[in-house]
Design a protein around this motif. Structure first.
Motif, mmCIF file in Angstrom:
data_model
loop_
_atom_site.group_PDB
_atom_site.id
_atom_site.type_symbol
_atom_site.label_atom_id
_atom_site.label_comp_id
_atom_site.label_asym_id
_atom_site.label_seq_id
_atom_site.Cartn_x
_atom_site.Cartn_y
_atom_site.Cartn_z
ATOM 1 N N UNK A 23 0.899 -1.267 0.096
ATOM 2 C CA UNK A 23 -0.016 -0.109 -0.062
ATOM 3 C C UNK A 23 0.851 1.293 0.094
ATOM 4 N N UNK A 24 0.268 2.278 -0.974
ATOM 5 C CA UNK A 24 1.196 3.475 -0.860
ATOM 6 C C UNK A 24 0.612 4.543 -1.912
ATOM 7 N N UNK A 25 1.429 5.307 -2.326
ATOM 8 C CA UNK A 25 1.128 6.488 -3.209
ATOM 9 C C UNK A 25 2.069 6.364 -4.303
ATOM 10 N N UNK A 26 1.621 7.443 -5.347
ATOM 11 C CA UNK A 26 2.508 7.769 -6.458
ATOM 12 C C UNK A 26 3.634 8.709 -5.858
ATOM 13 N N UNK A 27 4.873 8.714 -5.778
ATOM 14 C CA UNK A 27 5.705 9.879 -5.221
ATOM 15 C C UNK A 27 6.131 10.789 -6.393
ATOM 16 N N UNK A 28 6.368 10.019 -7.740
ATOM 17 C CA UNK A 28 6.920 10.620 -8.746
ATOM 18 C C UNK A 28 6.489 10.249 -9.991
ATOM 19 N N UNK A 29 6.135 11.213 -10.865
ATOM 20 C CA UNK A 29 5.581 10.761 -12.123
ATOM 21 C C UNK A 29 6.073 11.364 -13.218
ATOM 22 N N UNK A 30 6.386 10.801 -14.330
ATOM 23 C CA UNK A 30 7.206 11.379 -15.453
ATOM 24 C C UNK A 30 6.064 11.712 -16.668
ATOM 25 N N UNK A 31 4.791 11.201 -16.407
ATOM 26 C CA UNK A 31 3.752 11.819 -17.448
ATOM 27 C C UNK A 31 2.585 12.097 -16.296
ATOM 28 N N UNK A 32 1.573 12.617 -17.257
ATOM 29 C CA UNK A 32 0.505 13.187 -16.456
ATOM 30 C C UNK A 32 -0.487 11.857 -16.338
#
Length: 371
Positions: A274-283
């Motif tokens: 369980x967790x979250x998206x910490x960094x994204x390289x696309x929208x």
């Protein structure tokens, strides 16, 4: 009353002859390094890192001394070092024992015997492999280190940095895995980098020799399967390029060992993340959260399967599958061990990953639209 006074005086007289030495007459051995000696007449280079007690009570002392001696045995090397210092060596504060790379490539049994027999070296001392040598690790002086070897103590004690790359192993735990049948011991690898060091690889020991070195990524997932990591970063790629980074805040892993009708054993691993998206390289789109969870699931499943098959190929078992088999099967212990050794190369692995993505970490502007 006079009788009580006489008893106290007599007790003090006995204390004077018991061999106790004041703190200012001791050197505290905080860490020990063992390397193979280049001298043909001697077997080992033994290095003791000595902390010099400070008279200041408010500030810790960073002063230390390094003593290295070559000898055929560890006991002999320690005795020679004692002849070169003016104070008594105190091993009660020894917190880490480091073996050089050239040491773990050979049988560790005889070397470890001395450490197990010493009553003044605590069982909760950490053990590790020094790369390239134990001496180079002990010589490193990271900036900001308040007391000798304190940076290593903090790293292994989980009181400082939280990272899935560090594998902490106590001396008593290594001894237990050494004696236990059905599980192989392992050690973290400390690599020196100029004045600092990095701890992100693991040495797997089989028959008391190094049999396999796990890479950084393999070490990370190895600690996941051992339930020794909660803060975990999983990089998901798309068409060979970084897509997003999933950061976990909770991990649970467990496994079951069963036999199919064909008598082929099956090890089922259940891993919950369980967790979250910490960094994204696309929208990213919140409506596609299930799609992102599947992407994380596929990545983790691939990495774990690769690690398990590598351990199986090298015939090492640091996760204790054989130990579970011994605990759940009936019959003579010797027969169970022999049977498991025959079955392990044919074990089938099934990995079940459950991913709970709390949010995709989208940043909204003032009007509520994704940026």
């Amino acid at each position: 009353m006079k009788t009580k006074i006489l008893m106290v005086v007599a007790a003090l007289l006995f204390l004077g002859g018991c061999g106790y030495k004041d703190i200012d007459r001791r050197f505290f051995v905080v860490s020990i390094g063992v390397d193979k000696s280049d001298d043909k007449e001697n077997m080992y280079d033994i290095t003791l890192k000595l902390a010099v007690p400070s008279s200041e009570t408010k500030t810790a002392s960073t002063e230390s001394r390094m003593m290295t001696e070559s000898a055929e045995t560890i006991s002999e090397a320690v005795r020679i070092i004692k002849s070169k210092v003016e104070k008594e060596l105190d091993f009660s504060h020894t917190k880490i024992i480091i073996f050089g790379e050239n040491v773990v490539e050979d049988d560790l049994t005889n070397i470890l015997d001395w450490f197990y027999r010493r009553r003044d070296i605590q069982a909760i001392s950490w053990t590790a492999v020094g790369s390239p040598t134990a001496l180079s690790v002990l010589q490193a002086k990271p900036s900001g280190e308040r007391t000798p070897s304190n940076s290593l103590f903090i790293s292994f004690g989980n009181v400082g940095t939280e990272t899935p790359y560090v594998t902490s192993v106590y001396k008593f735990d290594f001894r237990r895995k050494q004696a236990e049948r059905g599980i192989d011991p392992f050690l973290p690898i400390i690599k020196t980098e100029e004045e600092a060091f990095s701890i992100n690889k693991t040495s797997v020991i089989s028959n008391m020799k190094q049999a396999l070195v796990l890479s950084e990524e393999e070490t990370k997932y190895f600690n996941m399967l051992r339930n020794r990591a909660s803060k975990f970063d999983i990089k998901v790629e798309k068409e060979g390029k970084p897509y997003f980074l999933f950061s976990t805040d909770k991990i649970r892993a467990s496994f079951d060992l069963k036999s199919e009708k064909s008598n082929r054993p099956v090890i089922s691993f259940d891993v919950q993340l369980s967790g979250i998206v910490e960094e994204a390289f696309e929208t990213l789109d919140e409506a596609k959260a299930n799609e992102y969870e599947k992407a994380v699931k596929m990545e983790v499943e691939e990495q774990i399967n690769s690690l398990l098959k590598k351990l199986q190929k090298e015939e090492v078992d640091p996760l204790g599958f054989g130990l579970r088999y011994r605990a759940t099967e009936t019959g003579k212990e010797s027969n169970k061990i022999e049977k498991w050794d025959e079955m392990y190369p044919d074990v089938q692995f099934k990995v079940n990953i459950t991913v709970d993505m709390n949010n995709v970490g989208i940043i909204h502007d003032q009007e509520g639209h994704p940026e």
